[in-house]
Design a protein around this motif. Sequence first.
Motif, PDB file in Angstrom:
ATOM      1  N   GLY A 149       0.817  -1.211   0.000  1.00 33.60           N
ATOM      2  CA  GLY A 149       0.000   0.000   0.000  1.00 33.60           C
ATOM      3  C   GLY A 149       0.847   1.255   0.000  1.00 33.60           C
ATOM      4  N   PHE A 150       1.962   1.232   0.711  1.00 35.03           N
ATOM      5  CA  PHE A 150       2.853   2.394   0.770  1.00 35.03           C
ATOM      6  C   PHE A 150       3.485   2.658  -0.595  1.00 35.03           C
ATOM      7  N   VAL A 151       4.001   1.592  -1.200  1.00 33.14           N
ATOM      8  CA  VAL A 151       4.675   1.736  -2.496  1.00 33.14           C
ATOM      9  C   VAL A 151       3.671   2.069  -3.601  1.00 33.14           C
ATOM     10  N   LEU A 152       2.554   1.346  -3.636  1.00 37.95           N
ATOM     11  CA  LEU A 152       1.565   1.593  -4.681  1.00 37.95           C
ATOM     12  C   LEU A 152       0.896   2.951  -4.511  1.00 37.95           C
ATOM     13  N   GLY A 153       0.722   3.386  -3.268  1.00 40.98           N
ATOM     14  CA  GLY A 153       0.160   4.711  -3.030  1.00 40.98           C
ATOM     15  C   GLY A 153       1.010   5.791  -3.663  1.00 40.98           C
ATOM     16  N   LEU A 154       2.329   5.614  -3.557  1.00 41.78           N
ATOM     17  CA  LEU A 154       3.244   6.586  -4.155  1.00 41.78           C
ATOM     18  C   LEU A 154       3.194   6.509  -5.677  1.00 41.78           C
ATOM     19  N   ILE A 155       3.231   5.293  -6.216  1.00 45.26           N
ATOM     20  CA  ILE A 155       3.232   5.131  -7.673  1.00 45.26           C
ATOM     21  C   ILE A 155       1.931   5.640  -8.291  1.00 45.26           C
ATOM     22  N   LYS A 215       7.707   8.369   7.347  1.00 46.42           N
ATOM     23  CA  LYS A 215       6.577   9.270   7.592  1.00 46.42           C
ATOM     24  C   LYS A 215       6.684  10.560   6.796  1.00 46.42           C
ATOM     25  N   VAL A 216       7.883  11.086   6.703  1.00 41.92           N
ATOM     26  CA  VAL A 216       8.041  12.388   6.021  1.00 41.92           C
ATOM     27  C   VAL A 216       7.934  12.236   4.507  1.00 41.92           C
ATOM     28  N   LEU A 217       7.893  10.992   4.007  1.00 42.68           N
ATOM     29  CA  LEU A 217       7.812  10.767   2.566  1.00 42.68           C
ATOM     30  C   LEU A 217       6.385  10.540   2.086  1.00 42.68           C
ATOM     31  N   CYS A 218       5.418  10.464   2.999  1.00 38.97           N
ATOM     32  CA  CYS A 218       4.024  10.220   2.621  1.00 38.97           C
ATOM     33  C   CYS A 218       3.466  11.403   1.832  1.00 38.97           C
ATOM     34  N   VAL A 219       2.798  11.073   0.717  1.00 40.23           N
ATOM     35  CA  VAL A 219       2.222  12.136  -0.119  1.00 40.23           C
ATOM     36  C   VAL A 219       0.711  11.974  -0.271  1.00 40.23           C
ATOM     37  N   ASN A 220       0.133  10.887   0.293  1.00 41.28           N
ATOM     38  CA  ASN A 220      -1.321  10.723   0.222  1.00 41.28           C
ATOM     39  C   ASN A 220      -1.800   9.828   1.364  1.00 41.28           C
ATOM     40  N   GLU A 221      -3.112   9.677   1.470  1.00 45.93           N
ATOM     41  CA  GLU A 221      -3.706   8.939   2.575  1.00 45.93           C
ATOM     42  C   GLU A 221      -3.391   7.450   2.505  1.00 45.93           C
ATOM     43  N   LYS A 222      -3.283   6.907   1.298  1.00 43.62           N
ATOM     44  CA  LYS A 222      -2.978   5.480   1.156  1.00 43.62           C
ATOM     45  C   LYS A 222      -1.630   5.151   1.780  1.00 43.62           C
ATOM     46  N   MET A 223      -0.661   6.007   1.586  1.00 42.39           N
ATOM     47  CA  MET A 223       0.661   5.805   2.177  1.00 42.39           C
ATOM     48  C   MET A 223       0.586   5.947   3.694  1.00 42.39           C
ATOM     49  N   ASN A 224      -0.179   6.923   4.164  1.00 44.04           N
ATOM     50  CA  ASN A 224      -0.346   7.107   5.611  1.00 44.04           C
ATOM     51  C   ASN A 224      -0.968   5.878   6.264  1.00 44.04           C
ATOM     52  N   GLN A 225      -2.017   5.331   5.631  1.00 45.12           N
ATOM     53  CA  GLN A 225      -2.690   4.153   6.188  1.00 45.12           C
ATOM     54  C   GLN A 225      -1.766   2.948   6.237  1.00 45.12           C
ATOM     55  N   ALA A 226      -0.940   2.791   5.203  1.00 49.45           N
ATOM     56  CA  ALA A 226       0.017   1.684   5.184  1.00 49.45           C
ATOM     57  C   ALA A 226       1.008   1.805   6.339  1.00 49.45           C
ATOM     58  N   LEU A 227       1.505   3.017   6.582  1.00 47.01           N
ATOM     59  CA  LEU A 227       2.443   3.227   7.686  1.00 47.01           C
ATOM     60  C   LEU A 227       1.778   3.007   9.037  1.00 47.01           C
ATOM     61  N   GLU A 228       0.525   3.398   9.161  1.00 46.95           N
ATOM     62  CA  GLU A 228      -0.204   3.180  10.422  1.00 46.95           C
ATOM     63  C   GLU A 228      -0.316   1.698  10.732  1.00 46.95           C
ATOM     64  N   GLU A 229      -0.555   0.880   9.694  1.00 48.85           N
ATOM     65  CA  GLU A 229      -0.631  -0.569   9.913  1.00 48.85           C
ATOM     66  C   GLU A 229       0.727  -1.131  10.315  1.00 48.85           C
ATOM     67  N   LEU A 230       1.777  -0.689   9.649  1.00 48.68           N
ATOM     68  CA  LEU A 230       3.126  -1.141  10.000  1.00 48.68           C
ATOM     69  C   LEU A 230       3.484  -0.734  11.432  1.00 48.68           C
ATOM     70  N   GLU A 231       3.130   0.479  11.812  1.00 50.03           N
ATOM     71  CA  GLU A 231       3.416   0.953  13.165  1.00 50.03           C
ATOM     72  C   GLU A 231       2.665   0.127  14.207  1.00 50.03           C
ATOM     73  N   ALA A 232       1.416  -0.225  13.908  1.00 50.17           N
ATOM     74  CA  ALA A 232       0.617  -1.027  14.849  1.00 50.17           C
ATOM     75  C   ALA A 232       1.214  -2.416  15.026  1.00 50.17           C
ATOM     76  N   VAL A 233       1.614  -3.033  13.923  1.00 43.82           N
ATOM     77  CA  VAL A 233       2.230  -4.363  13.995  1.00 43.82           C
ATOM     78  C   VAL A 233       3.554  -4.292  14.751  1.00 43.82           C
ATOM     79  N   PHE A 234       4.351  -3.265  14.451  1.00 41.59           N
ATOM     80  CA  PHE A 234       5.632  -3.096  15.130  1.00 41.59           C
ATOM     81  C   PHE A 234       5.440  -2.933  16.634  1.00 41.59           C
ATOM     82  N   ALA A 235       4.432  -2.145  17.037  1.00 39.89           N
ATOM     83  CA  ALA A 235       4.171  -1.926  18.462  1.00 39.89           C
ATOM     84  C   ALA A 235       3.786  -3.223  19.156  1.00 39.89           C
ATOM     85  N   ASP A 236       2.947  -4.035  18.497  1.00 38.65           N
ATOM     86  CA  ASP A 236       2.522  -5.310  19.086  1.00 38.65           C
ATOM     87  C   ASP A 236       3.687  -6.296  19.187  1.00 38.65           C
ATOM     88  N   LEU A 237       4.511  -6.331  18.160  1.00 35.47           N
ATOM     89  CA  LEU A 237       5.676  -7.216  18.185  1.00 35.47           C
ATOM     90  C   LEU A 237       6.672  -6.774  19.259  1.00 35.47           C
TER      91      LEU A 237
END
Length: 375
Positions: A149-155, A215-237
Amino acid sequence: MTLPKMLLKKEEEVIFRLRALFEQFGYKQFKMSKFEEYDFYAENRNFLSSENILTFSGLDGKLLALKPDVTLSIVKNTKGNFQIPERVYYNENVYRVRKGAGEYKEIMQVGLEYIGEVDRYATLEVIRLAQKSLTIISDDYIMDISHMGFVLGLIEELGLGSSQNMALLKGISEKNAHSIQAICKQYAVATDLEQVLVEVASLYGSMGDTLAKAKVLCVNEKMNQALEELEAVFADLKANGGCENMNLDFSIVNGMDYYNGIIFQGFINGVPSSILSGGRYDNLLHKLEKNSDAIGFAVYLDLLERFDNLQKEYDTDILLLYEENTDTAALLKSVEMLTSNGQSVIVQRQNNGEVKYKQLWSMKERGLEIIAEND
């Protein structure tokens, strides 16, 4: 009867332990035929890691294929859905051309698939099981994680065609800044977006540090949502002590037509390519008209042969020599005594120098004698 660990080949030991691990978490074994109708694989060729498929004609004239993939067959036959998830694991051979091999190989795979509603816990469970699978193989491992989602959001922000998007994905996967810049120049991509593409391709490092840079490279909501999911998984791990060997790497990309979420690869020291690969592939389920999402991974056990050869210092614990007039009944009894203690034994008339051993023993009339030892 439980076999002593040292008597099992590395692949066999890993298979037994992975199966036990998966079953602890409620996964049931999936068994499949060695082949499917060729058309099924041809229609989903983009999902396969190799376009080469071994085919033959069945007795009824239908074109069949030796299975190049297990996941496709599981998805085709699954009963999992959003209301009732299905957890399956497999231990199967697939037949395909491994990258760099130049010829078909029979490749042993062990893996699992979670098919159902892929919520935050389901994602976490599969990633944790992937980590545990790597530790079964080696403590010296690294897991690299990404998000389509992060990569495709950018593309998607660039507004280019599918062929250009695929070319950019290839450039990102190869961390090829020159290739990315050339495509951007050719299609007049804005300079700021070109720079973001190059930086995304080069991002790599521990989850905590690299998430902040992403985070500073996000240019749209799709990228933001992808990072939020990664952050949530990282926090749980992190809360469960499972993030020490995990890095963020957006150069890990898979087919944009099938994969849509978190994807990951696992590496162990001593093997140059990824020994584990997985991710979320909802789009495949939807393409096959299944009312479900899915996430899973595979472990490539054929690569363990190379790893096992590197790890293995000895062919046997004991090389046991005997003479022509040796009492063979007493010799067999001695061998069974040694093996019952968990040691491996090779019996030969003479030491030809071909066997690597920890200890060299000899069978004499008065019994067993240790002749030499290797530290």
